[in-house]
Design a protein around this motif. Structure first.
Motif, PDB file in Angstrom:
ATOM      1  N   ASP A   1      51.498  27.945  37.583  1.00 52.36           N
ATOM      2  CA  ASP A   1      50.385  28.152  38.507  1.00 52.36           C
ATOM      3  C   ASP A   1      49.235  28.757  37.710  1.00 52.36           C
ATOM      4  O   ASP A   1      49.230  29.948  37.407  1.00 52.36           O
ATOM      5  N   LEU A   2      48.260  27.902  37.373  1.00 55.54           N
ATOM      6  CA  LEU A   2      47.099  28.349  36.614  1.00 55.54           C
ATOM      7  C   LEU A   2      45.821  28.112  37.418  1.00 55.54           C
ATOM      8  O   LEU A   2      44.733  27.944  36.861  1.00 55.54           O
ATOM      9  N   VAL A   3      45.953  28.132  38.729  1.00 59.68           N
ATOM     10  CA  VAL A   3      44.823  27.887  39.617  1.00 59.68           C
ATOM     11  C   VAL A   3      43.729  28.921  39.364  1.00 59.68           C
ATOM     12  O   VAL A   3      43.975  30.134  39.398  1.00 59.68           O
ATOM     13  N   GLY A   4      42.532  28.448  39.084  1.00 56.35           N
ATOM     14  CA  GLY A   4      41.394  29.341  38.891  1.00 56.35           C
ATOM     15  C   GLY A   4      41.457  30.210  37.657  1.00 56.35           C
ATOM     16  O   GLY A   4      40.633  31.114  37.496  1.00 56.35           O
ATOM     17  N   ALA A   5      42.384  29.964  36.751  1.00 54.02           N
ATOM     18  CA  ALA A   5      42.511  30.795  35.550  1.00 54.02           C
ATOM     19  C   ALA A   5      41.350  30.564  34.590  1.00 54.02           C
ATOM     20  O   ALA A   5      40.797  29.468  34.507  1.00 54.02           O
ATOM     21  N   ASP A   6      40.977  31.609  33.869  1.00 58.76           N
ATOM     22  CA  ASP A   6      39.953  31.512  32.836  1.00 58.76           C
ATOM     23  C   ASP A   6      40.653  31.216  31.516  1.00 58.76           C
ATOM     24  O   ASP A   6      41.261  32.093  30.910  1.00 58.76           O
TER      25      ASP A   6
ATOM     26  N   ALA B   1      43.943  34.458  36.493  1.00 61.41           N
ATOM     27  CA  ALA B   1      44.058  35.391  35.365  1.00 61.41           C
ATOM     28  C   ALA B   1      43.021  35.101  34.285  1.00 61.41           C
ATOM     29  O   ALA B   1      42.588  33.965  34.090  1.00 61.41           O
ATOM     30  N   ASN B   2      42.623  36.144  33.571  1.00 64.44           N
ATOM     31  CA  ASN B   2      41.741  36.003  32.419  1.00 64.44           C
ATOM     32  C   ASN B   2      42.612  35.711  31.195  1.00 64.44           C
ATOM     33  O   ASN B   2      43.273  36.596  30.658  1.00 64.44           O
ATOM     34  N   LEU B   3      42.609  34.443  30.779  1.00 65.54           N
ATOM     35  CA  LEU B   3      43.451  33.997  29.669  1.00 65.54           C
ATOM     36  C   LEU B   3      42.594  33.435  28.542  1.00 65.54           C
ATOM     37  O   LEU B   3      43.032  32.582  27.767  1.00 65.54           O
ATOM     38  N   ALA B   4      41.368  33.916  28.439  1.00 65.01           N
ATOM     39  CA  ALA B   4      40.456  33.428  27.406  1.00 65.01           C
ATOM     40  C   ALA B   4      41.051  33.648  26.021  1.00 65.01           C
ATOM     41  O   ALA B   4      41.576  34.725  25.721  1.00 65.01           O
TER      42      ALA B   4
END
Length: 277
Positions: A60-65, A44-47
């Motif tokens: 689960d924050l795998v690969g999150a931005d 997810a895009n969590l910038a």
């Protein structure tokens, strides 16, 4: 596209993942002070998202931005043999100050410019290969914290085995049940620190400031207390392993120091030495 895992436990977590599934942006969203246990936000895009003070246990924050995200005081612990998983996430410029990473997986994460002041880790935390986490300002086994300002920090049950804390400022810190075995605390300020039930086996406490410290039921087996400073109000009730040499040195302090009451435990230093485990 992130997946909505069946492990999401709260309506809040389900609502957030539903927004992602619908293509809504979460950039700059405020999700602070929430229970988001086991939320699935992989890829997810969590910038710039604000997760400060939120529960993200087993998330689960795998690969999150997570570039620039605020994770201060977030609970990112692993539980029940699972881990908060941040594998491959981008944490560039993120704020993890005072977050709890015990048992978390940060394998292959981008930690460029990430803030780790007083972030807690343990032997189960997985950091990216080559990342010098021991000198990052984070707190855990083997951490390099010489001269660190940790006044009033909540370090209950934290494992600091082998940490270097020479000259550290720990006044008022809560170290209840903490593991401080083999820790270098020479010259540290422990004034009014709470160390009830803490393990300080083989710890080096020479020249430390112990005014008002609460050592009740602490384990001081083979701890070095040479040339300790002010002990006025220090409470040694039920302490384990205190050598006779150290006990005699403490009792050699002036009477006003030995009869000073600890405002929290309501016991003075001299009387506390007579209360045995």
């Amino acid at each position: 596209m992130p997946t909505t895992a069946s492990s999401n436990k709260s309506p809040l977590a389900a609502n957030i993942t539903a927004k992602l599934q619908a293509g809504e942006s979460l950039t700059n969203a405020d999700y602070s002070n929430l229970d988001l246990y086991a939320i699935a936000l992989n890829q997810a895009n969590l910038a710039q998202v604000n997760f400060s003070h939120s529960i993200l246990t087993n998330a689960d924050l795998v690969g999150a931005d997570l570039r620039g995200a605020n994770l201060q005081k977030a609970d990112l612990r692993g539980a029940n043999l699972q881990k908060a998983d941040l594998t491959g996430a981008n944490l560039t410029g993120a704020y993890l100050s005072r977050a709890d990473l015990r048992g978390a997986n940060l394998k292959d994460t981008n930690l460029e410019g990430t803030q780790f002041q007083v972030t807690i880790y343990d032997n189960e935390t997985i950091f990216p290969q080559g990342f010098n986490y021991k000198s990052s300002g984070a707190i855990g086994p083997g951490a390099s914290l010489n001269g660190a300002y940790l006044n009033t920090a909540n370090l209950r049950r934290v494992n600091l085995t082998g940490a270097k804390m020479i000259g550290a400022y720990l006044s008022g810190a809560d170290l209840t049940g903490a593991i401080l075995d083999d820790v270098s605390l020479s010259g540290a300020n422990l004034q009014k620190a709470i160390m009830t039930g803490a393990s300080l086996r083989n710890a080096r406490l020479g020249n430390t400031e112990l005014k008002g410290v609460d050592f009740r039921a602490a384990d001081l087996t083979r701890a070095n207390l040479d040339n300790i400073q002010n002990v006025a109000g220090a409470d040694f009730s039920m302490v384990k392993g205190l050598s006779q040499q150290a006990r005699s040195a403490i009792l050699g302090f002036p009477a006003p120091d030995l009869t000073t009451w600890n405002a929290y435990t309501r016991c003075n230093t001299k009387d506390s030495l007579e209360i045995q485990p």
